[in-house]
Design an enzyme around this catalytic site. Sequence first.
Site, PDB file in Angstrom:
ATOM      1  N   LEU A 104       0.886  -1.092  -0.377  1.00  0.00           N
ATOM      2  CA  LEU A 104      -0.431  -0.265   0.547  1.00  0.00           C
ATOM      3  C   LEU A 104       1.014   1.275  -0.432  1.00  0.00           C
ATOM      4  O   LEU A 104       2.341   1.702   0.855  1.00  0.00           O
ATOM      5  CB  LEU A 104      -0.929  -0.611   1.032  1.00  0.00           C
ATOM      6  CG  LEU A 104      -1.635  -1.249   1.053  1.00  0.00           C
ATOM      7  CD1 LEU A 104      -2.962  -1.350   2.200  1.00  0.00           C
ATOM      8  CD2 LEU A 104      -2.408  -1.598   0.039  1.00  0.00           C
ATOM      9  N   GLY A 149       0.995  -5.063   1.434  1.00  0.00           N
ATOM     10  CA  GLY A 149      -0.500  -5.410   0.476  1.00  0.00           C
ATOM     11  C   GLY A 149       0.755  -6.067  -0.649  1.00  0.00           C
ATOM     12  O   GLY A 149      -0.051  -6.780  -1.588  1.00  0.00           O
ATOM     13  N   ASN A 173       4.936  -7.109   6.440  1.00  0.00           N
ATOM     14  CA  ASN A 173       5.373  -6.637   7.855  1.00  0.00           C
ATOM     15  C   ASN A 173       4.968  -5.668   8.776  1.00  0.00           C
ATOM     16  O   ASN A 173       5.719  -4.900   8.917  1.00  0.00           O
ATOM     17  CB  ASN A 173       7.241  -6.044   6.822  1.00  0.00           C
ATOM     18  CG  ASN A 173       6.554  -5.257   5.681  1.00  0.00           C
ATOM     19  OD1 ASN A 173       5.540  -5.472   4.660  1.00  0.00           O
ATOM     20  ND2 ASN A 173       7.587  -4.182   5.670  1.00  0.00           N
ATOM     21  N   GLU A 174       3.484  -5.656   8.723  1.00  0.00           N
ATOM     22  CA  GLU A 174       3.297  -4.702   8.354  1.00  0.00           C
ATOM     23  C   GLU A 174       3.479  -4.017  10.307  1.00  0.00           C
ATOM     24  O   GLU A 174       3.394  -3.262  10.415  1.00  0.00           O
ATOM     25  CB  GLU A 174       1.391  -5.064   8.944  1.00  0.00           C
ATOM     26  CG  GLU A 174       0.361  -4.989   7.461  1.00  0.00           C
ATOM     27  CD  GLU A 174       0.748  -6.121   6.710  1.00  0.00           C
ATOM     28  OE1 GLU A 174       1.359  -6.843   6.682  1.00  0.00           O
ATOM     29  OE2 GLU A 174       0.080  -5.580   5.967  1.00  0.00           O
TER      30      GLU A 174
HETATM   31  N1  CO8 Z   1       4.737   3.703  -0.540  1.00  0.00           N
HETATM   32  C1  CO8 Z   1       4.993   4.808  -0.930  1.00  0.00           C
HETATM   33  N2  CO8 Z   1       6.606   5.134  -0.787  1.00  0.00           N
HETATM   34  C2  CO8 Z   1       7.310   3.883  -1.147  1.00  0.00           C
HETATM   35  C3  CO8 Z   1       7.177   2.827  -0.703  1.00  0.00           C
HETATM   36  C4  CO8 Z   1       5.821   2.596  -0.784  1.00  0.00           C
HETATM   37  N3  CO8 Z   1       4.832   1.412  -0.020  1.00  0.00           N
HETATM   38  N4  CO8 Z   1       7.861   1.869  -0.488  1.00  0.00           N
HETATM   39  C5  CO8 Z   1       8.997   2.654  -1.367  1.00  0.00           C
HETATM   40  N5  CO8 Z   1       8.313   4.533  -1.290  1.00  0.00           N
HETATM   41  C6  CO8 Z   1       8.996   4.684  -1.697  1.00  0.00           C
HETATM   42  C7  CO8 Z   1      10.410   5.531  -1.436  1.00  0.00           C
HETATM   43  O1  CO8 Z   1      10.097   6.128  -0.111  1.00  0.00           O
HETATM   44  C8  CO8 Z   1      11.313   6.375  -1.946  1.00  0.00           C
HETATM   45  O2  CO8 Z   1      11.413   7.352  -1.937  1.00  0.00           O
HETATM   46  P1  CO8 Z   1      11.820   8.799  -2.412  1.00  0.00           P
HETATM   47  O3  CO8 Z   1      12.461   7.882  -3.903  1.00  0.00           O
HETATM   48  O4  CO8 Z   1      11.444   9.791  -3.470  1.00  0.00           O
HETATM   49  O5  CO8 Z   1      13.243   8.144  -1.859  1.00  0.00           O
HETATM   50  C9  CO8 Z   1      10.586   4.898  -3.645  1.00  0.00           C
HETATM   51  O6  CO8 Z   1       9.674   4.626  -3.558  1.00  0.00           O
HETATM   52  C10 CO8 Z   1      11.959   4.381  -3.485  1.00  0.00           C
HETATM   53  O7  CO8 Z   1      11.546   3.364  -2.624  1.00  0.00           O
HETATM   54  P2  CO8 Z   1      13.519   2.708  -2.294  1.00  0.00           P
HETATM   55  O8  CO8 Z   1      15.063   3.323  -2.413  1.00  0.00           O
HETATM   56  O9  CO8 Z   1      13.927   2.516  -0.250  1.00  0.00           O
HETATM   57  O10 CO8 Z   1      13.859   1.483  -3.444  1.00  0.00           O
HETATM   58  P3  CO8 Z   1      14.077   0.208  -3.526  1.00  0.00           P
HETATM   59  O11 CO8 Z   1      14.308  -0.853  -4.476  1.00  0.00           O
HETATM   60  O12 CO8 Z   1      15.377   0.427  -2.321  1.00  0.00           O
HETATM   61  O13 CO8 Z   1      13.425  -0.650  -2.473  1.00  0.00           O
HETATM   62  C11 CO8 Z   1      11.009  -1.793  -2.073  1.00  0.00           C
HETATM   63  C12 CO8 Z   1      12.278  -0.852  -3.359  1.00  0.00           C
HETATM   64  C13 CO8 Z   1      11.752  -3.077  -0.929  1.00  0.00           C
HETATM   65  C14 CO8 Z   1       9.760  -1.826  -1.844  1.00  0.00           C
HETATM   66  C15 CO8 Z   1      11.497  -0.572  -0.650  1.00  0.00           C
HETATM   67  O14 CO8 Z   1      11.125   0.575  -0.657  1.00  0.00           O
HETATM   68  C16 CO8 Z   1      10.852  -0.628   0.607  1.00  0.00           C
HETATM   69  O15 CO8 Z   1      11.382  -1.836   1.539  1.00  0.00           O
HETATM   70  N6  CO8 Z   1       9.554  -0.573   0.818  1.00  0.00           N
HETATM   71  C17 CO8 Z   1       8.642   0.244   2.290  1.00  0.00           C
HETATM   72  C18 CO8 Z   1       7.636  -0.689   1.641  1.00  0.00           C
HETATM   73  C19 CO8 Z   1       6.676  -1.064   3.050  1.00  0.00           C
HETATM   74  O16 CO8 Z   1       6.786  -1.803   4.351  1.00  0.00           O
HETATM   75  N7  CO8 Z   1       5.495  -1.429   2.491  1.00  0.00           N
HETATM   76  C20 CO8 Z   1       4.143  -1.791   3.271  1.00  0.00           C
HETATM   77  C21 CO8 Z   1       2.796  -0.578   3.241  1.00  0.00           C
HETATM   78  S1  CO8 Z   1       1.653  -0.362   4.433  1.00  0.00           S
HETATM   79  C22 CO8 Z   1       0.609  -1.536   3.282  1.00  0.00           C
HETATM   80  O17 CO8 Z   1       0.943  -2.674   2.270  1.00  0.00           O
HETATM   81  C23 CO8 Z   1      -0.019  -2.699   4.386  1.00  0.00           C
HETATM   82  C24 CO8 Z   1      -0.827  -2.084   5.443  1.00  0.00           C
HETATM   83  C25 CO8 Z   1      -2.138  -2.705   5.908  1.00  0.00           C
HETATM   84  C26 CO8 Z   1      -2.873  -1.509   6.240  1.00  0.00           C
HETATM   85  C27 CO8 Z   1      -2.684  -2.098   7.548  1.00  0.00           C
HETATM   86  C28 CO8 Z   1      -3.224  -0.615   8.527  1.00  0.00           C
HETATM   87  C29 CO8 Z   1      -4.933  -1.447  10.179  1.00  0.00           C
END
Ligand code: CO8
Length: 298
Positions: A104, A149, A173-174
Amino acid sequence: MALRAALRPKCAFLGLLQSSGSHGRVSTVLVSQMRNNTTAPKIKVDFNQSTGVAVLSMQSPPVNSLSLDFLTELCINLEKLEMDKACRGLIITSTQPKVFSAGLDIMEMYGKSPERCGEFWRAVQEMWLKIYGSNMVTIAAINGSSPAGGCLLGLTCDYRIMADNPRYTIGLNETLLGIVAPFWFKDTMVNTVGHRNTEMALELGLLYSPSEALKIGLVDKLVPQDQLLTTATETMTKWLAIPDHARQITKSMMRKPTIDKLTSNREADIQNFVSFITKDSIQKSLRMYLEMLKKRKA
Ligand code: CO8
């Protein structure tokens, strides 16, 4: 009551998604593009009429995060394919290097109004309902990391093939973000890897390497990255050899109780999400996680 009213589908696209007319779908695309101020499609679909298989590629740089616009476009394409009797199989993959989907879009959950959060969550539910309940054979060709997500998206498919690269990770990994995977994320995982594996994975926010994911059954097969699509296509041929009606009824028998649980609690689930995500403490956790993401990059 006021919150409940605020969370009814306000967005034009969701109302339109519920109607079956093709005009509705065209208008929806326009609404989505206007909001996003871009015409670049986030989803590409290649449908092969002769095999009956569509390849849906997510192409939203940098990491295919599931924003409201992304989900809107995804749902429109899924609905179109589902309604096309000629389409029997769907392969979902990514055009982004190293990432299947980052899950997400965190920016959709940070600093947004309750109304907007509700609209977003309804779209997340819609994506899950459309894929988990699809009559098509669905295969995820996971060609990069797939946290939260993104992992859910893979889990909603019938079969998962992942590129065998130890740098990629997958998992729900939430808890690492200080948030909690909702019951239907949890149910989807339990249905795939069992109760014990899910309990550990969810509590600890585990992100698995491809070989660890294979070991617990989170993915079904690992292949070198350059063989991912060929293997997905070969696997699809095997699945499509089973008569559609028998396979579809069996799939429904297996998944219906899980789907019914969400459909009968959909509004309450939206309210839960909104009241949880808008809490000050949760917003603070999300801010810290976003800062960590930026720092890691620097
Ligand atoms: N949302 C928004 N932006 C993101 C996300 C995301 N999920 N993931 C990465 N980005 C952004 C980064 O901040 C970065 O932005 P910028 O260029 O402006 O600095 C850009 O995307 C590129 O990211 P990286 O440099 O980290 O890219 P890599 O190729 O090195 O890594 C990964 C890619 C492995 C995907 C890494 O970005 C990562 O680990 N991201 C976080 C993923 C994450 O933790 N997602 C969880 C989202 S929550 C969810 O999906 C379920 C929620 C359920 C809700 C329940 C509530 C009740």
